[in-house]
Design an enzyme around this catalytic site. Structure first.
Site, PDB file in Angstrom:
ATOM      1  NE  ARG A  56      37.483  19.997  72.243  1.00 56.19           N
ATOM      2  CZ  ARG A  56      38.139  21.153  72.154  1.00 56.19           C
ATOM      3  NH1 ARG A  56      38.449  21.628  70.962  1.00 56.19           N
ATOM      4  NH2 ARG A  56      38.494  21.825  73.225  1.00 56.19           N
ATOM      5  CE  LYS A 147      42.349   4.124  73.453  1.00 55.83           C
ATOM      6  NZ  LYS A 147      42.070   4.056  72.037  1.00 55.83           N
ATOM      7  CD  GLU A 188      43.318   0.362  71.127  1.00 57.43           C
ATOM      8  OE1 GLU A 188      42.978   1.084  72.084  1.00 57.43           O
ATOM      9  OE2 GLU A 188      43.028   0.613  69.949  1.00 57.43           O
ATOM     10  CE  LYS A 230      39.679  -0.071  71.088  1.00 54.37           C
ATOM     11  NZ  LYS A 230      38.758   0.994  71.430  1.00 54.37           N
TER      12      LYS A 230
HETATM   13  P1  13P Z   1      38.386   2.591  65.945  1.00 57.76           P
HETATM   14  O1  13P Z   1      37.287   1.616  66.182  1.00 57.76           O
HETATM   15  O2  13P Z   1      37.972   3.824  65.211  1.00 57.76           O
HETATM   16  O3  13P Z   1      39.628   1.934  65.384  1.00 57.76           O
HETATM   17  O4  13P Z   1      38.763   3.156  67.390  1.00 57.76           O
HETATM   18  C1  13P Z   1      39.202   2.298  68.337  1.00 57.76           C
HETATM   19  C2  13P Z   1      39.983   2.992  69.376  1.00 57.76           C
HETATM   20  O5  13P Z   1      41.033   2.544  69.784  1.00 57.76           O
HETATM   21  C3  13P Z   1      39.457   4.191  70.004  1.00 57.76           C
HETATM   22  O6  13P Z   1      39.501   3.942  71.397  1.00 57.76           O
END
Ligand code: 13P
Length: 363
Positions: A56, A147, A188, A230
């Site tokens: 990783r 986030k 988000e 987001k």
């Molecule tokens: P993706 O662009 O793969 O949907 O990922 C967005 C996300 O929320 C990862 O932080």
């Protein structure tokens, strides 16, 4: 009724606003690499590697040691807990590498999803309990934003009122705790691509989710100038027979955002949600070109749509690192241009138009 004390102190407001605005500076966006150990494990398996801490680390080192010009297009990166404490081969902490590159580190704070009892087979996110303490620790380590993702599924009777209200409330509590500890919250609400609905349904659901979210953020006195959103782009479901053009996606997406997101929010950084790399870039470009009001910066916070070609090119082999880094630069540049509406479509990539969709995707 709220009183005049219902705002963060002015110095904190300044700090949050400045960070949020720096993240969405013109032509820049976010590299999301906050895959959980389980999430990155699947990617490692796809290149024949075991899911060990060192593998990783090797992958993340590839990303963070990409040429400094990465920061011409990438202002910030979202990390997973383990990454905050990892180092390059020569012992330099990743946090230091990022700081030197002028890339702001942020942290994924949600602790994944669990079933929402008695809902329509829906889910909720957890992780609020010790959140202030975790925020303080990440802030000490150098993170400046965070986030938290809440997925919402479109089905015949979903998302339910229960799920929409829960999402709004959880994101508002998270955002308020982040700001109390000096981290900019990226909220988000992710209306998933899963399903066979059309674009009109996706637009309406996105509008309803955003309206509930901003009501809850307001109820919790969240300082909007020090937040970022987001969201999903508004597209038909993965199972819908006909794809929408970038212009149709742009029209539906910006219309939904105009109806739900206050102009006080400095920026909107889209997730890619399973779109192919080229789709995600073309749609972002059209969003920035559409002839509608756009009071916020509109940019990217992509995971899969910035990394699919990197994984394909790296294939787990040291001798491919340089070429994989070039793929990252290419996607970053394409999306940086798209965030200004000036992408001309020529920066194709090795994973190009291959869909990154997987059902019930786990990060
Ligand atoms: P993706 O662009 O793969 O949907 O990922 C967005 C996300 O929320 C990862 O932080």
């Amino acid at each position: 009724m709220p009183t005049h004390f219902s705002y963060p102190p002015p110095a904190l407001q300044d700090e949050l606003k400045k960070t949020a605005e720096t993240i969405v500076a013109p032509g820049k966006g976010i590299l999301a690499v906050d895959e959980t150990n389980e999430g990155i494990g699947k990617l490692l398996a796809s290149v024949g590697l075991q899911n060990t801490e060192n593998n990783r680390r090797r992958y993340r080192q590839l990303l963070f040691t990409t040429d400094d010009s990465l920061s011409d297009y990438v202002s910030a990166t979202i990390l997973f807990d383990e990454t905050v404490y990892q180092k390059t081969e020569d012992g330099t902490p990743f946090m230091q590498v990022l700081k030197k590159k002028n890339i702001i580190p942020g942290i994924k704070l949600d602790k994944d999803v669990v079933p929402l009892f008695l809902s329509e087979d829906e889910i909720t996110t957890q992780g609020l309990d010790d959140l202030a303490k975790r925020c303080a620790e990440y802030k000490k380590q150098g993170c400046r934003f965070a986030k938290w993702r809440c997925p919402l599924k479109i089905g015949e009777h979903t998302p339910s009122v229960q799920a929409i209200e829960d999402t709004a409330h959880v994101l508002a509590r998270y955002a308020s705790i982040c700001q109390s500890e000096g981290l900019v919250p990226i909220v988000e609400p992710d209306v998933l691509l899963d399903g066979d609905h059309d674009i009109v349904r996706a637009q309406k659901v996105t509008e309803v989710a955003l309206a509930a979210l901003y009501k809850a953020l307001n109820d919790h006195h969240v300082y909007l100038e020090g937040t970022l959103l987001k969201p999903n782009m508004v597209t038909p479901g993965q199972g819908y027979p006909k794809k929408s053009t970038p212009e149709q996606v742009a029209q539906a997406t910006v219309t939904a955002l105009l109806r739900g997101v206050p102009a006080a929010v400095p920026g909107i950084a889209f997730l890619s949600g399973g779109q192919s790399e080229e789709e995600a870039t073309a749609n972002l470009n059209a969003i920035n070109r559409v002839n509608l009001k756009k009071p916020w910066a509109l940019t990217f916070s992509y995971g899969r749509a910035l990394q699919a070609s990197v994984w394909k090119t790296w294939a787990g082999k040291d001798e491919n690192v340089k070429r994989a880094q070039l793929e990252l630069l290419k996607r970053a540049k394409a999306n940086g241009l798209a965030s200004r509406g000036s992408y001309d479509g020529i920066l194709t990539s090795s994973a190009g138009d291959k869909s990154n969709f997987s059902k019930n995707h786990k990060y």
